[in-house]
Design a protein around this motif. Structure first.
Motif, PDB file in Angstrom:
ATOM      1  N   ASP A 187       0.799  -1.236   0.065  1.00 10.36           N
ATOM      2  CA  ASP A 187       0.091  -0.013   0.170  1.00 10.36           C
ATOM      3  C   ASP A 187       0.723   1.368  -0.059  1.00 10.36           C
ATOM      4  OD1 ASP A 187      -2.327  -1.396   0.061  1.00 10.36           O
ATOM      5  OD2 ASP A 187      -2.508  -1.323   2.199  1.00 10.36           O
ATOM      6  N   TYR A 188       1.828   1.282   0.807  1.00  8.40           N
ATOM      7  CA  TYR A 188       2.811   2.243   0.946  1.00  8.40           C
ATOM      8  C   TYR A 188       3.478   2.600  -0.467  1.00  8.40           C
ATOM      9  CZ  TYR A 188       7.192   4.574   1.879  1.00  8.40           C
ATOM     10  OH  TYR A 188       8.450   5.439   2.250  1.00  8.40           O
ATOM     11  N   SER A 189       4.045   1.841  -0.996  1.00 14.90           N
ATOM     12  CA  SER A 189       4.687   1.668  -2.286  1.00 14.90           C
ATOM     13  C   SER A 189       3.704   2.267  -3.527  1.00 14.90           C
ATOM     14  CB  SER A 189       5.247   0.331  -2.850  1.00 14.90           C
ATOM     15  OG  SER A 189       6.110  -0.145  -1.673  1.00 14.90           O
ATOM     16  N   LEU A 190       2.776   1.549  -3.613  1.00  9.24           N
ATOM     17  CA  LEU A 190       1.501   2.072  -4.557  1.00  9.24           C
ATOM     18  C   LEU A 190       1.342   3.549  -4.448  1.00  9.24           C
ATOM     19  CD1 LEU A 190      -0.572  -1.087  -5.478  1.00  9.24           C
ATOM     20  CD2 LEU A 190       0.964   0.219  -6.927  1.00  9.24           C
ATOM     21  N   GLU A 191       1.045   3.924  -3.027  1.00  4.55           N
ATOM     22  CA  GLU A 191       0.496   5.399  -3.095  1.00  4.55           C
ATOM     23  C   GLU A 191       1.427   6.008  -3.426  1.00  4.55           C
ATOM     24  OE1 GLU A 191      -0.823   8.210   0.727  1.00  4.55           O
ATOM     25  OE2 GLU A 191      -0.541   6.040   1.267  1.00  4.55           O
ATOM     26  N   ILE A 192       2.784   5.997  -2.859  1.00  2.56           N
ATOM     27  CA  ILE A 192       3.941   6.919  -3.315  1.00  2.56           C
ATOM     28  C   ILE A 192       4.120   6.985  -5.194  1.00  2.56           C
ATOM     29  CG2 ILE A 192       6.396   7.197  -3.489  1.00  2.56           C
ATOM     30  CD1 ILE A 192       6.524   6.482  -0.536  1.00  2.56           C
ATOM     31  N   VAL A 193       3.956   5.746  -5.485  1.00  2.00           N
ATOM     32  CA  VAL A 193       4.181   5.679  -7.145  1.00  2.00           C
ATOM     33  C   VAL A 193       3.067   6.292  -7.737  1.00  2.00           C
ATOM     34  CG1 VAL A 193       4.097   4.314  -9.160  1.00  2.00           C
ATOM     35  CG2 VAL A 193       5.613   3.600  -7.074  1.00  2.00           C
ATOM     36  N   MET A 194       1.779   6.120  -7.371  1.00  2.00           N
ATOM     37  CA  MET A 194       0.488   6.660  -7.826  1.00  2.00           C
ATOM     38  C   MET A 194       0.515   7.995  -7.712  1.00  2.00           C
ATOM     39  SD  MET A 194      -0.867   4.075  -9.440  1.00  2.00           S
ATOM     40  CE  MET A 194      -2.474   4.498  -9.954  1.00  2.00           C
ATOM     41  N   ASP A 195       0.969   8.606  -6.467  1.00  2.00           N
ATOM     42  CA  ASP A 195       0.952  10.083  -6.205  1.00  2.00           C
ATOM     43  C   ASP A 195       1.810  10.839  -7.041  1.00  2.00           C
ATOM     44  OD1 ASP A 195      -0.988   9.805  -4.253  1.00  2.00           O
ATOM     45  OD2 ASP A 195       0.082  10.084  -2.531  1.00  2.00           O
ATOM     46  N   GLU A 196       2.995  10.321  -7.164  1.00  2.00           N
ATOM     47  CA  GLU A 196       4.058  10.745  -7.975  1.00  2.00           C
ATOM     48  C   GLU A 196       3.526  10.653  -9.475  1.00  2.00           C
ATOM     49  OE1 GLU A 196       8.004  10.305  -7.571  1.00  2.00           O
ATOM     50  OE2 GLU A 196       7.970  10.082  -5.653  1.00  2.00           O
ATOM     51  N   PHE A 197       3.083   9.795  -9.862  1.00  2.00           N
ATOM     52  CA  PHE A 197       2.785   9.421 -11.509  1.00  2.00           C
ATOM     53  C   PHE A 197       1.565  10.543 -11.627  1.00  2.00           C
ATOM     54  CE2 PHE A 197       0.094   7.959 -14.542  1.00  2.00           C
ATOM     55  CZ  PHE A 197       0.793   7.443 -15.677  1.00  2.00           C
ATOM     56  N   PHE A 198       0.437  10.519 -10.806  1.00  2.00           N
ATOM     57  CA  PHE A 198      -0.497  11.637 -11.049  1.00  2.00           C
ATOM     58  C   PHE A 198      -0.147  13.190 -10.674  1.00  2.00           C
ATOM     59  CE2 PHE A 198      -2.858   7.721 -11.320  1.00  2.00           C
ATOM     60  CZ  PHE A 198      -3.509   7.879 -12.560  1.00  2.00           C
ATOM     61  N   GLY A 199       0.784  13.237 -10.053  1.00  2.00           N
ATOM     62  CA  GLY A 199       1.345  14.648  -9.810  1.00  2.00           C
ATOM     63  C   GLY A 199       2.036  15.235 -11.081  1.00  2.00           C
ATOM     64  N   ARG A 200       2.632  14.254 -11.915  1.00  2.00           N
ATOM     65  CA  ARG A 200       3.496  14.771 -13.120  1.00  2.00           C
ATOM     66  C   ARG A 200       2.805  14.623 -14.270  1.00  2.00           C
ATOM     67  NH1 ARG A 200       8.894  14.816 -11.917  1.00  2.00           N
ATOM     68  NH2 ARG A 200       9.460  14.247  -9.633  1.00  2.00           N
ATOM     69  N   ILE A 201       1.886  13.823 -14.494  1.00  2.00           N
ATOM     70  CA  ILE A 201       1.070  13.528 -15.831  1.00  2.00           C
ATOM     71  C   ILE A 201       0.012  14.932 -16.153  1.00  2.00           C
ATOM     72  CG2 ILE A 201      -0.677  12.220 -15.297  1.00  2.00           C
ATOM     73  CD1 ILE A 201      -0.564  10.531 -17.629  1.00  2.00           C
ATOM     74  N   ASP A 202       0.075  15.484 -17.373  1.00  2.00           N
ATOM     75  CA  ASP A 202      -0.836  16.478 -17.789  1.00  2.00           C
ATOM     76  C   ASP A 202      -2.189  15.640 -18.450  1.00  2.00           C
ATOM     77  OD1 ASP A 202      -2.100  18.598 -18.690  1.00  2.00           O
ATOM     78  OD2 ASP A 202      -0.619  19.022 -20.202  1.00  2.00           O
ATOM     79  N   LEU A 203      -3.245  15.552 -17.556  1.00  2.00           N
ATOM     80  CA  LEU A 203      -4.198  14.827 -18.318  1.00  2.00           C
ATOM     81  C   LEU A 203      -5.028  15.760 -19.128  1.00  2.00           C
ATOM     82  CD1 LEU A 203      -5.420  12.513 -14.995  1.00  2.00           C
ATOM     83  CD2 LEU A 203      -4.064  11.969 -17.416  1.00  2.00           C
ATOM     84  N   LYS A 204      -4.546  17.083 -19.192  1.00  2.00           N
ATOM     85  CA  LYS A 204      -5.296  18.060 -19.993  1.00  2.00           C
ATOM     86  C   LYS A 204      -4.810  18.083 -21.384  1.00  2.00           C
ATOM     87  CE  LYS A 204      -5.546  21.701 -16.275  1.00  2.00           C
ATOM     88  NZ  LYS A 204      -5.226  23.041 -16.196  1.00  2.00           N
TER      89      LYS A 204
END
Length: 207
Positions: free
Chosen positions: A64-81
């Motif tokens: 849970d800890y690893s996925l939360e970090i990876v997903m937070d960083e991923f969606f913090g960087r991707i431009d979904l616009k």
């Protein structure tokens, strides 16, 4: 549930987490040895099980800890616009390569957990994976500009082909990243090769 662990100083938490992630990533759930984890973390075995009830709880907490970090960083960087699905998926690959460099053991751990077969954790992992992957893909693949595709294109299958190409390229390059010192890798060259594949896909599917 893990309040005792979370009350520790951040430095000690990181030491325990890194030691456990490294051991589980290398050996998988069944073969990982808690004696190795406590040795690497420089704590007692009693302390480890004071913070986590057992090996299973430790493993699932780490996941849970690893996925939360990876997903937070991923969606913090991707431009979904970005409405061009090819450009959006290109972003996905670039962020993945960045995460492999930044969190190599963590990425190895989540990858090994995806294929974990131990009955002790398998059902819990499958439930978590379904939630994370469904939510992740639904965000990345939603609200893109389908008018860019050629007339008569089966867009759903075309997007699948793009994803499969992307995943195959990523798997090949991640192995190269893991097997080579970071300083020896030419990321400009990786980017050039990536863009060749995306140009082929663009020529194939776009107007």
């Amino acid at each position: 549930m893990f309040s005792k662990f979370q009350s520790l100083k951040p430095e000690k938490q990181e030491r325990i987490l890194n030691a456990a992630i490294k051991e589980f990533a290398k050996k998988g759930y069944k073969n990982a040895v808690t004696d190795e984890i406590v040795k690497e973390a420089n704590i007692s075995k009693g302390a480890l099980f004071h913070y986590f009830n057992n090996k299973r709880d430790l493993y699932l907490f780490l996941y849970d800890y690893s996925l939360e970090i990876v997903m937070d960083e991923f969606f913090g960087r991707i431009d979904l616009k970005e409405k061009d699905i090819l450009k959006r998926l290109r972003q996905v690959l670039l962020i993945e390569f960045m995460l492999v460099n930044k969190h190599p053991d963590m990425l190895d751990f989540t990858k090994s957990a995806y294929f974990e077969s131990s009955d002790e954790v398998k059902n819990e992992l499958e439930s978590r994976n379904k939630e994370y992957l469904t939510n992740g893909y639904s965000k990345v693949l939603s609200n893109f500009d389908s008018t860019k595709f050629k007339e008569g294109t089966d867009i759903k299958r075309a997007v699948n082909v793009i994803i499969w190409t992307m995943e195959g390229f990523a798997a090949k390059k991640k192995e190269e990243i893991r097997e080579s010192p970071i300083t020896d890798l030419d990321f400009d060259e990786i980017l050039l090769e990536l863009d060749i594949y995306f140009k082929l896909l663009k020529d194939c599917f776009y107007k």
